[in-house]
Design a protein around this motif. Sequence first.
Motif, PDB file in Angstrom:
ATOM      1  N   GLU A 178       0.664  -1.148   0.187  1.00  0.00           N
ATOM      2  CA  GLU A 178      -0.022   0.064   0.102  1.00  0.00           C
ATOM      3  C   GLU A 178       0.822   1.337   0.101  1.00  0.00           C
ATOM      4  O   GLU A 178       0.516   2.177  -0.482  1.00  0.00           O
ATOM      5  N   PHE A 179       1.985   1.259   0.627  1.00  0.00           N
ATOM      6  CA  PHE A 179       2.703   2.495   0.665  1.00  0.00           C
ATOM      7  C   PHE A 179       3.264   2.717  -0.749  1.00  0.00           C
ATOM      8  O   PHE A 179       3.488   3.946  -1.021  1.00  0.00           O
ATOM      9  N   THR A 181       1.518   2.003  -3.494  1.00  0.00           N
ATOM     10  CA  THR A 181       0.522   2.705  -4.309  1.00  0.00           C
ATOM     11  C   THR A 181       0.213   4.414  -3.455  1.00  0.00           C
ATOM     12  O   THR A 181      -0.217   5.247  -4.521  1.00  0.00           O
ATOM     13  N   ALA A 182       0.673   4.409  -2.282  1.00  0.00           N
ATOM     14  CA  ALA A 182       0.340   5.777  -1.578  1.00  0.00           C
ATOM     15  C   ALA A 182       1.323   6.799  -2.543  1.00  0.00           C
ATOM     16  O   ALA A 182       0.964   7.754  -2.766  1.00  0.00           O
ATOM     17  N   LEU A 184       2.671   6.360  -5.444  1.00  0.00           N
ATOM     18  CA  LEU A 184       2.260   6.549  -6.460  1.00  0.00           C
ATOM     19  C   LEU A 184       1.144   7.681  -6.746  1.00  0.00           C
ATOM     20  O   LEU A 184       0.954   8.552  -7.597  1.00  0.00           O
ATOM     21  N   SER A 185       0.277   7.529  -5.621  1.00  0.00           N
ATOM     22  CA  SER A 185      -0.975   8.178  -5.750  1.00  0.00           C
ATOM     23  C   SER A 185      -0.619   9.875  -5.432  1.00  0.00           C
ATOM     24  O   SER A 185      -1.408  10.729  -5.346  1.00  0.00           O
ATOM     25  N   MET A 186       0.772   9.924  -4.594  1.00  0.00           N
ATOM     26  CA  MET A 186       1.309  11.315  -4.339  1.00  0.00           C
ATOM     27  C   MET A 186       2.163  11.645  -5.661  1.00  0.00           C
ATOM     28  O   MET A 186       2.988  12.698  -5.669  1.00  0.00           O
ATOM     29  N   ALA A 188       4.610  10.146  -7.324  1.00  0.00           N
ATOM     30  CA  ALA A 188       6.299  10.009  -7.391  1.00  0.00           C
ATOM     31  C   ALA A 188       6.329   9.122  -8.511  1.00  0.00           C
ATOM     32  O   ALA A 188       5.435   8.190  -8.973  1.00  0.00           O
ATOM     33  N   VAL A 196      13.452   5.443  -3.573  1.00  0.00           N
ATOM     34  CA  VAL A 196      13.104   5.823  -2.002  1.00  0.00           C
ATOM     35  C   VAL A 196      12.325   4.696  -1.285  1.00  0.00           C
ATOM     36  O   VAL A 196      12.432   4.388  -0.233  1.00  0.00           O
ATOM     37  N   HIS A 197      11.446   4.020  -2.014  1.00  0.00           N
ATOM     38  CA  HIS A 197      10.548   2.904  -1.137  1.00  0.00           C
ATOM     39  C   HIS A 197      10.979   1.468  -1.590  1.00  0.00           C
ATOM     40  O   HIS A 197      10.936   0.896  -0.380  1.00  0.00           O
ATOM     41  N   ASN A 201      14.035  -1.399   1.255  1.00  0.00           N
ATOM     42  CA  ASN A 201      13.451  -2.398   1.647  1.00  0.00           C
ATOM     43  C   ASN A 201      13.970  -3.761   1.236  1.00  0.00           C
ATOM     44  O   ASN A 201      13.610  -4.842   1.826  1.00  0.00           O
TER      45      ASN A 201
ATOM     46  N   PHE B  95      -5.520   6.030   2.073  1.00  0.00           N
ATOM     47  CA  PHE B  95      -5.988   4.889   1.715  1.00  0.00           C
ATOM     48  C   PHE B  95      -6.483   4.078   2.897  1.00  0.00           C
ATOM     49  O   PHE B  95      -6.425   4.699   4.112  1.00  0.00           O
ATOM     50  N   GLY B 100      -0.248  -0.369   6.394  1.00  0.00           N
ATOM     51  CA  GLY B 100       0.650  -0.516   5.110  1.00  0.00           C
ATOM     52  C   GLY B 100       1.033   0.664   4.574  1.00  0.00           C
ATOM     53  O   GLY B 100       1.611   0.609   3.542  1.00  0.00           O
ATOM     54  N   ALA B 101       0.390   1.978   4.728  1.00  0.00           N
ATOM     55  CA  ALA B 101       0.280   3.139   3.753  1.00  0.00           C
ATOM     56  C   ALA B 101       1.871   3.934   4.034  1.00  0.00           C
ATOM     57  O   ALA B 101       1.860   4.626   3.207  1.00  0.00           O
ATOM     58  N   ASN B 103       6.012   3.548   4.769  1.00  0.00           N
ATOM     59  CA  ASN B 103       7.137   2.667   4.252  1.00  0.00           C
ATOM     60  C   ASN B 103       7.713   2.156   5.601  1.00  0.00           C
ATOM     61  O   ASN B 103       8.283   3.247   6.413  1.00  0.00           O
TER      62      ASN B 103
END
Lengths: 289, 320
Positions: A178-179, A181-182, A184-186, A188, A196-197, A201, B95, B100-101, B103
């Motif tokens: 989800e982060f 997607t988040a 993306l929705s911001m 990036a 960055v993401h 990880n 969301f 999960g939103a 990182n």
Amino acid sequence: MYAAASDPKRARLAAVQRLLREPLGVFGVTLVVLMLFGAIFADWLSIYEPNKISPRDRFQGPSWDHLLGTDQLGRDLFSRVLHGGRIALSVALFSTLASLVIGIVLGLIAGYGPRWLDNLMLLFFDSIKSFPTVMLALALVTLFGPSLTAVVIVVVLVNVPGYARIIRTQTLALKESEFVTAALSMGASTPRILRVHVMPNVVGPLLILASMDIPVVIAIEAGMSFLGLGVRPPTPSWGAILNDGFTAIRDTPWIVLAGGLPIIITTLGFTFLGETLRDVFDPRLKGRG
Amino acid sequence: MTVLAIENLNVVFATEGGDLHALRDVSFKVPEQRIVGIVGESGCGKSTLINAILGLLAENGRIASGSISFEGEDLAHLDDKAIQDLRGPRLSTVFQDPMGALNPVISVGRQMRNIQYRSDLARAEKDARSIDMLRQVRIPDAAQALKRYPHEFSGGMKQRIAIAMALMMEPALLIADEPTTALDATLEVTTIELLKDLQAEIGCSVLFISHHLGVIAELCDDVVVMYAGEVVERGSTRQVFGNPSHPYTARLLDCDPARQSERTRQLPTIPGELPDLRRRPEGCIFAARCDRRMDVCAAIPPDIEVVPGHVARCFLAESQ
């Protein structure tokens, strides 16, 4: 995750402390530091020129003059081992670094890119993996001739598919997180999301794996040099020393020992270090593998 | 002024079993500084709608026809790069899953700084803005919070941080995709109030997706009721909830446990299930489950305006 994680510096310190609390870890660190020290200060520590031939002193046993004895050309083995350590460790570190960089980039592309590219790259990885290392080395040396570069290329080719596959799998999982997607929705961009993401990880586990692979790389270099596929004589390499001593193993076993012992010590050192690192950073895995 | 106007939007997914018509002739508007709620059961196309607006439809999905006009630009025909530039500064999203939103391996402060990567402010100024935003969403000890990692916060706090991040660039439209569904009831109320306050303060519009009727009634000015990829009814919250003109809306309201006045052993449900959108039934999409079905329902019903602004896609709806 542990409580001290709120402060990255403190968390890192805690990890180092835990590493030093493991006897095996301390042992590994000691061996690795010893080898690194020997390789870095090889010029100061060796009394003799590593390549200086002195026929009068050939096949001398270990003594205070020659700590590890001399070989069939009268060269001081201790000096040769120290300088051979330089080659072994620099090849190991450089080619591991190169494999990491290439593996991460290819893995990210395979994991995040379009499906057809992913399939194509998997096919590529699998075909490389299906070559036995020695055959791959022979083929490359036939093409380019024996050299250090050939060793590095072989190591990179052997390591990259595994690294890229690990990164790819994790990227595939993170792609749906989800982060991402988040992000993306911001707004990036793809490179930004990967850098960055996704990257932070996925690199941690890979670094530990790579440190456990270093002994394998050292063995590949020594093996290729032993077979005459690696460094060219008279450049000192542990594998080459082994080869020099091999013909005279019955009468003068110290030459083989001088080539073999550092390989064993370094390999053990990096293995212990790698396994302890893995345990320290991922306590759940302790006792496995 | 209308911030977002969607007109006759059709979204189709290419699947192995044939084309799936996920959204069919969807139209509604989000006026400036208003909160519009979208309500409908799982699978009604809420998420597809959001992804279509954001330009993040899955690879097999495409906008077949219609327009999504956002601040005068048609998102349906904008290229990827242009939409990407709108996401974040003008159009942002919260969301459902607060866990999960964020990182997990990056500190909250760095993530908030990352969002501001387009601005030329100095690092300290960006951090100051982050602290300010965290204060607005009532995160205690905001300056310290920047140094922490997501796992050190509770679910409600994480969701508030996510809201802070989404509102950081002061967007014209905030899309909230079931932001309270994963939270417990008390947190839900505080989060709703927080959203309402922030919306008033920043002056943005909100598109709020939920299947919780109570939350919609509490928060939203207008409501859009979706069923199986169609907007069956839309209008002001007061109108739609007070005078439901589509049988689906009426049944949905009947099923809301909060509206039950007497004890029952079994809560009411709507019998039947969502139609298979690959083989869409002819006529009214809700006909198979409707208890007021008529012969005329074999044809697609028109959008009938009950009162100005209140529209229902049903033959039974009557203009007043």
